[in-house]
Structure formats: structure tokens, C-alpha cells
Design an enzyme around this catalytic site. Structure first.
Site, PDB file in Angstrom:
ATOM      1  N   LYS A   1       0.835  -1.218   0.000  1.00 30.41           N
ATOM      2  CA  LYS A   1       0.000   0.000   0.000  1.00 30.41           C
ATOM      3  C   LYS A   1       0.866   1.262   0.000  1.00 30.41           C
ATOM      4  O   LYS A   1       0.661   2.166  -0.808  1.00 30.41           O
ATOM      5  CB  LYS A   1      -0.941   0.007   1.233  1.00 30.41           C
ATOM      6  CG  LYS A   1      -1.908  -1.168   1.270  1.00 30.41           C
ATOM      7  CD  LYS A   1      -2.860  -1.081   2.441  1.00 30.41           C
ATOM      8  CE  LYS A   1      -2.192  -1.149   3.797  1.00 30.41           C
ATOM      9  NZ  LYS A   1      -1.469  -2.415   4.061  1.00 30.41           N
TER      10      LYS A   1
ATOM     11  N   ARG B   1      -9.542   0.606   8.996  1.00 34.72           N
ATOM     12  CA  ARG B   1      -9.097  -0.762   9.255  1.00 34.72           C
ATOM     13  C   ARG B   1     -10.143  -1.563  10.025  1.00 34.72           C
ATOM     14  O   ARG B   1      -9.904  -2.732  10.319  1.00 34.72           O
ATOM     15  CB  ARG B   1      -7.812  -0.714  10.080  1.00 34.72           C
ATOM     16  CG  ARG B   1      -6.578  -1.261   9.346  1.00 34.72           C
ATOM     17  CD  ARG B   1      -5.398  -0.943  10.220  1.00 34.72           C
ATOM     18  NE  ARG B   1      -4.199  -1.637   9.974  1.00 34.72           N
ATOM     19  CZ  ARG B   1      -3.109  -1.085   9.451  1.00 34.72           C
ATOM     20  NH1 ARG B   1      -3.123   0.149   8.989  1.00 34.72           N
ATOM     21  NH2 ARG B   1      -1.991  -1.775   9.371  1.00 34.72           N
TER      22      ARG B   1
ATOM     23  N   ARG C   1      11.575  -5.572   4.672  1.00 37.95           N
ATOM     24  CA  ARG C   1      11.321  -4.130   4.484  1.00 37.95           C
ATOM     25  C   ARG C   1      12.346  -3.302   5.266  1.00 37.95           C
ATOM     26  O   ARG C   1      12.663  -3.590   6.398  1.00 37.95           O
ATOM     27  CB  ARG C   1       9.912  -3.795   4.983  1.00 37.95           C
ATOM     28  CG  ARG C   1       9.637  -2.295   5.021  1.00 37.95           C
ATOM     29  CD  ARG C   1       8.181  -1.959   5.090  1.00 37.95           C
ATOM     30  NE  ARG C   1       7.435  -2.621   6.139  1.00 37.95           N
ATOM     31  CZ  ARG C   1       6.100  -2.626   6.211  1.00 37.95           C
ATOM     32  NH1 ARG C   1       5.388  -2.013   5.281  1.00 37.95           N
ATOM     33  NH2 ARG C   1       5.494  -3.236   7.195  1.00 37.95           N
TER      34      ARG C   1
ATOM     35  N   ARG D   1      11.610  -1.764  10.812  1.00 35.17           N
ATOM     36  CA  ARG D   1      10.541  -1.482  11.779  1.00 35.17           C
ATOM     37  C   ARG D   1      10.496  -2.559  12.859  1.00 35.17           C
ATOM     38  O   ARG D   1      10.654  -3.739  12.556  1.00 35.17           O
ATOM     39  CB  ARG D   1       9.195  -1.405  11.048  1.00 35.17           C
ATOM     40  CG  ARG D   1       8.931  -0.034  10.469  1.00 35.17           C
ATOM     41  CD  ARG D   1       7.736  -0.003   9.570  1.00 35.17           C
ATOM     42  NE  ARG D   1       6.526  -0.569  10.130  1.00 35.17           N
ATOM     43  CZ  ARG D   1       5.332  -0.537   9.522  1.00 35.17           C
ATOM     44  NH1 ARG D   1       5.222   0.052   8.346  1.00 35.17           N
ATOM     45  NH2 ARG D   1       4.282  -1.069  10.075  1.00 35.17           N
TER      46      ARG D   1
ATOM     47  N   ARG E   1      -0.126  -9.420  13.157  1.00 33.24           N
ATOM     48  CA  ARG E   1      -0.736  -8.379  12.314  1.00 33.24           C
ATOM     49  C   ARG E   1      -1.605  -9.012  11.229  1.00 33.24           C
ATOM     50  O   ARG E   1      -2.659  -8.481  10.875  1.00 33.24           O
ATOM     51  CB  ARG E   1       0.360  -7.489  11.707  1.00 33.24           C
ATOM     52  CG  ARG E   1       1.025  -6.646  12.796  1.00 33.24           C
ATOM     53  CD  ARG E   1       2.324  -6.055  12.320  1.00 33.24           C
ATOM     54  NE  ARG E   1       2.122  -5.035  11.320  1.00 33.24           N
ATOM     55  CZ  ARG E   1       3.096  -4.565  10.555  1.00 33.24           C
ATOM     56  NH1 ARG E   1       4.324  -5.047  10.661  1.00 33.24           N
ATOM     57  NH2 ARG E   1       2.841  -3.623   9.681  1.00 33.24           N
TER      58      ARG E   1
HETATM   59  P1  ADP Z   1       2.215  -1.880   3.218  1.00 36.23           P
HETATM   60  O1  ADP Z   1       2.246  -0.370   3.187  1.00 36.23           O
HETATM   61  O2  ADP Z   1       1.008  -2.449   2.544  1.00 36.23           O
HETATM   62  O3  ADP Z   1       2.424  -2.458   4.590  1.00 36.23           O
HETATM   63  P2  ADP Z   1       4.774  -1.647   1.805  1.00 36.23           P
HETATM   64  O4  ADP Z   1       4.462  -0.793   0.632  1.00 36.23           O
HETATM   65  O5  ADP Z   1       5.544  -1.009   2.913  1.00 36.23           O
HETATM   66  O6  ADP Z   1       3.445  -2.388   2.353  1.00 36.23           O
HETATM   67  O7  ADP Z   1       5.570  -2.922   1.246  1.00 36.23           O
HETATM   68  C1  ADP Z   1       6.092  -3.907   2.158  1.00 36.23           C
HETATM   69  C2  ADP Z   1       7.461  -4.390   1.647  1.00 36.23           C
HETATM   70  O8  ADP Z   1       7.255  -5.180   0.475  1.00 36.23           O
HETATM   71  C3  ADP Z   1       8.413  -3.268   1.258  1.00 36.23           C
HETATM   72  O9  ADP Z   1       9.721  -3.651   1.643  1.00 36.23           O
HETATM   73  C4  ADP Z   1       8.279  -3.182  -0.271  1.00 36.23           C
HETATM   74  O10 ADP Z   1       9.495  -2.757  -0.874  1.00 36.23           O
HETATM   75  C5  ADP Z   1       7.943  -4.615  -0.646  1.00 36.23           C
HETATM   76  N1  ADP Z   1       6.973  -4.695  -1.753  1.00 36.23           N
HETATM   77  C6  ADP Z   1       5.926  -3.858  -2.011  1.00 36.23           C
HETATM   78  N2  ADP Z   1       5.253  -4.261  -3.099  1.00 36.23           N
HETATM   79  C7  ADP Z   1       5.860  -5.405  -3.531  1.00 36.23           C
HETATM   80  C8  ADP Z   1       5.642  -6.320  -4.640  1.00 36.23           C
HETATM   81  N3  ADP Z   1       4.641  -6.117  -5.505  1.00 36.23           N
HETATM   82  N4  ADP Z   1       6.471  -7.364  -4.762  1.00 36.23           N
HETATM   83  C9  ADP Z   1       7.484  -7.562  -3.887  1.00 36.23           C
HETATM   84  N5  ADP Z   1       7.764  -6.750  -2.841  1.00 36.23           N
HETATM   85  C10 ADP Z   1       6.966  -5.687  -2.661  1.00 36.23           C
HETATM   86  P1  AMP Z   2       1.017   0.246   9.167  1.00 33.18           P
HETATM   87  O1  AMP Z   2       2.112   1.239   9.031  1.00 33.18           O
HETATM   88  O2  AMP Z   2      -0.195   0.575   8.332  1.00 33.18           O
HETATM   89  O3  AMP Z   2       1.484  -1.170   8.960  1.00 33.18           O
HETATM   90  O4  AMP Z   2       0.494   0.350  10.680  1.00 33.18           O
HETATM   91  C1  AMP Z   2       1.366   0.043  11.774  1.00 33.18           C
HETATM   92  C2  AMP Z   2       0.537  -0.162  13.034  1.00 33.18           C
HETATM   93  O5  AMP Z   2      -0.145   1.074  13.383  1.00 33.18           O
HETATM   94  C3  AMP Z   2      -0.594  -1.209  12.935  1.00 33.18           C
HETATM   95  O6  AMP Z   2      -0.118  -2.534  13.169  1.00 33.18           O
HETATM   96  C4  AMP Z   2      -1.549  -0.721  14.041  1.00 33.18           C
HETATM   97  O7  AMP Z   2      -1.100  -1.077  15.329  1.00 33.18           O
HETATM   98  C5  AMP Z   2      -1.440   0.794  13.913  1.00 33.18           C
HETATM   99  N1  AMP Z   2      -2.466   1.331  12.971  1.00 33.18           N
HETATM  100  C6  AMP Z   2      -2.240   1.904  11.755  1.00 33.18           C
HETATM  101  N2  AMP Z   2      -3.374   2.269  11.187  1.00 33.18           N
HETATM  102  C7  AMP Z   2      -4.380   1.903  12.027  1.00 33.18           C
HETATM  103  C8  AMP Z   2      -5.792   1.984  11.994  1.00 33.18           C
HETATM  104  N3  AMP Z   2      -6.444   2.510  10.934  1.00 33.18           N
HETATM  105  N4  AMP Z   2      -6.485   1.501  13.047  1.00 33.18           N
HETATM  106  C9  AMP Z   2      -5.864   0.977  14.117  1.00 33.18           C
HETATM  107  N5  AMP Z   2      -4.537   0.858  14.221  1.00 33.18           N
HETATM  108  C10 AMP Z   2      -3.775   1.324  13.193  1.00 33.18           C
END
Ligand code: ADP
Ligand code: AMP
Length: 217
Positions: free
Chosen positions: A13, A87, A126, A159, A170
Site C-alpha cells: 500500500k 481498518r 522491508r 521497523r 498483524r
Molecule cells: P504496506 O504499506 O502495505 O504495509 P509496503 O508498501 O511497505 O506495504 O511494502 C512492504 C514491503 O514489500 C516493502 O519492503 C516493499 O518494498 C515490498 N513490496 C511492495 N510491493 C511489492 C511487490 N509487488 N512485490 C514484492 N515486494 C513488494
Molecule cells: P502500518 O504502518 O499501516 O502497517 O500500521 C502500523 C501499526 O499502526 C498497525 O499494526 C496498528 O497497530 C497501527 N495502525 C495503523 N493504522 C491503524 C488503523 N487505521 N487503526 C488501528 N490501528 C492502526
């Protein structure tokens, strides 16, 4: 343009949002990023959110709804992409109520579909830049120099909630509380763009842009 990006943690995302906002000139409103900056600033909200985030659970709905509606109101651009919010169904209802009051609506919901098996490797690999928020991956999206942000900010970090144990919590949280948000929007006849996100990053971006254009969003 007002969009919501839905999908499990690690679906891509944040990665896709950065490309969408760059192409369409939108604001990127990520609930996770906002919470992490609240924590870094040591605010009350950040302190309240800490234990939920570290365990892989969700921060309480009332705190999140206030935070995100506040962020939407503060954004100066005409459009935005919501990343990581809503969420829960309660959050979706809170968002709907606030938008209705302001006479606004979401134009489309982009749903990134990725099977659970692909998630763990994405999240444990990541790496993020604590300065500019850029996101990399040790295999799938490598920085030019190992461990360093391409924009010259400094060292990348992993992270704390990207460990295998927290990732598994998660994912459980996602299936128990977040997956139903898609059904909420389906039942309201919202425009939903389903994207196969189990393929390379650039192919996903291309599919997202094509879907937005085909739907004339
Ligand atoms: P989200 O915001 O949904 O948690 P991220 O955009 O941070 O996910 O992506 C999670 C990890 O996966 C990052 O390290 C990113 O570089 C990698 N990633 C994102 N999209 C893809 C994909 N289509 N294929 C492989 N790796 C990906
Ligand atoms: P993310 O960066 O989206 O992976 O979010 C990291 C963490 O923040 C999640 O695992 C939750 O603990 C918290 N969080 C983010 N967005 C929300 C949401 N919309 N509602 C509740 N918790 C959230």
C-alpha cells in the site's frame, strides 16, 4: 481524486501510494506513518498507541478516527489517498459520517490482493528511511548502497513490528478485523478496483494506473 487503498499489511500500500500521489498530485495520508511520527514526537497519542502497535494489534477506533479526520481536514490538496485507514467497520462508518457532513465522497477503493504466503518475506525484508519515509526491500527494491537511503538521508532502519512474530499477529488482526472492510464498501456499491498485487512492484503500479484510468476516476 479521493482514494482508499485497502490490503493486508505488506501488500504494498505505502509503495503504491507514493507512486499514485506523485502521478496525480494527491496527499498521502498513512495512518501508520502518522502514528509513528506521533510516537517519535512523544505525544499523548503516540504514547497511547505504542503498546497496540508493538504487539500487532489495532489502536482504538476513537483515537484513529479523530486523528485521520483531522489529517483529512488539514490537507491542503484537493485530493488524497488513505493508506491503512479505515481498518475496521467502525472506522469506515466514522469516515463516511465525516465525509457526508462535509459533502464529500471517496471516488474509488483500490484493493491490493496478496496471499498470506507472500507477506512474511515482504515485511521482514522491508527497510525504511526514518528521515524521508522512503521504503525499500532487501531483495525486491534494493537501495543503491546497502542499508542507505538513495536520497542521501542516512541509514535505513527495520521497523520493530516487522519481526516474524509480530507479522503473524498483524496478519491475524487483518483477517479478524480489517478484511471485512471490503465487504462494507461492496455492500454500499462503492467503486472497487481489485488489483492482483502478487507480482513485481512496477507491474502492480501499471495495473493500478490502468484501473484508475479505465474507471475514469
Ligand atoms: P504496506 O504499506 O502495505 O504495509 P509496503 O508498501 O511497505 O506495504 O511494502 C512492504 C514491503 O514489500 C516493502 O519492503 C516493499 O518494498 C515490498 N513490496 C511492495 N510491493 C511489492 C511487490 N509487488 N512485490 C514484492 N515486494 C513488494
Ligand atoms: P502500518 O504502518 O499501516 O502497517 O500500521 C502500523 C501499526 O499502526 C498497525 O499494526 C496498528 O497497530 C497501527 N495502525 C495503523 N493504522 C491503524 C488503523 N487505521 N487503526 C488501528 N490501528 C492502526
Amino acid at each position: 481524486m479521493k482514494l482508499i487503498l485497502l490490503g493486508p499489511p505488506g501488500a504494498g500500500k505505502g509503495t503504491q501510494c507514493k507512486r499514485i500521489v506523485e502521478r496525480y498530485g494527491l496527499a498521502h495520508l498513512s495512518s501508520g506513518d502518522i502514528l509513528r511520527s506521533e510516537r517519535a514526537a512523544g505525544s499523548d497519542l503516540g504514547k497511547k498507541a505504542q503498546s497496540f502497535m508493538d504487539s500487532g494489534g489495532l489502536v482504538p477506533d476513537d483515537l484513529i478516527i479523530d486523528m485521520m479526520i483531522g489529517a483529512i481536514r488539514k490537507t491542503s490538496s484537493t485530493g488524497y489517498v488513505l493508506d491503512g485507514f479505515p481498518r475496521t467497520i467502525v472506522q469506515a462508518e466514522g469516515l463516511d459520517a465525516a465525509l457526508k457532513k462535509a459533502g464529500e465522497q471517496i471516488d474509488a477503493i483500490v484493493c491490493l490482493q496478496v496471499p498470506d504466503e507472500a507477506i512474511l518475506g515482504r515485511m521482514t525484508g522491508r527497510r525504511s528511511c526514518p528521515q524521508c519515509g522512503a521504503v525499500y526491500h532487501v531483495v525486491n527494491l534494493k537501495p543503491k548502497k546497502d542499508g542507505w537511503c538513495d536520497k542521501g538521508c542516512g541509514p535505513l532502519v527495520q521497523r520493530k513490528d516487522d519481526t516474524p512474530e509480530v507479522v503473524s499477529n498483524r496478519l491475524k488482526t487483518y483477517h479478524e478485523q480489517t478484511a471485512a472492510v471490503l465487504g462494507y464498501y461492496q455492500s454500499r456499491q462503492s467503486r472497487i478496483l481489485e488489483i492482483d498485487a502478487d507480482r513485481p512492484i512496477d507491474s502492480v503500479t501499471e495495473a493500478v494506473f490502468k484501473a484508475l484510468e479505465a474507471a475514469s476516476v
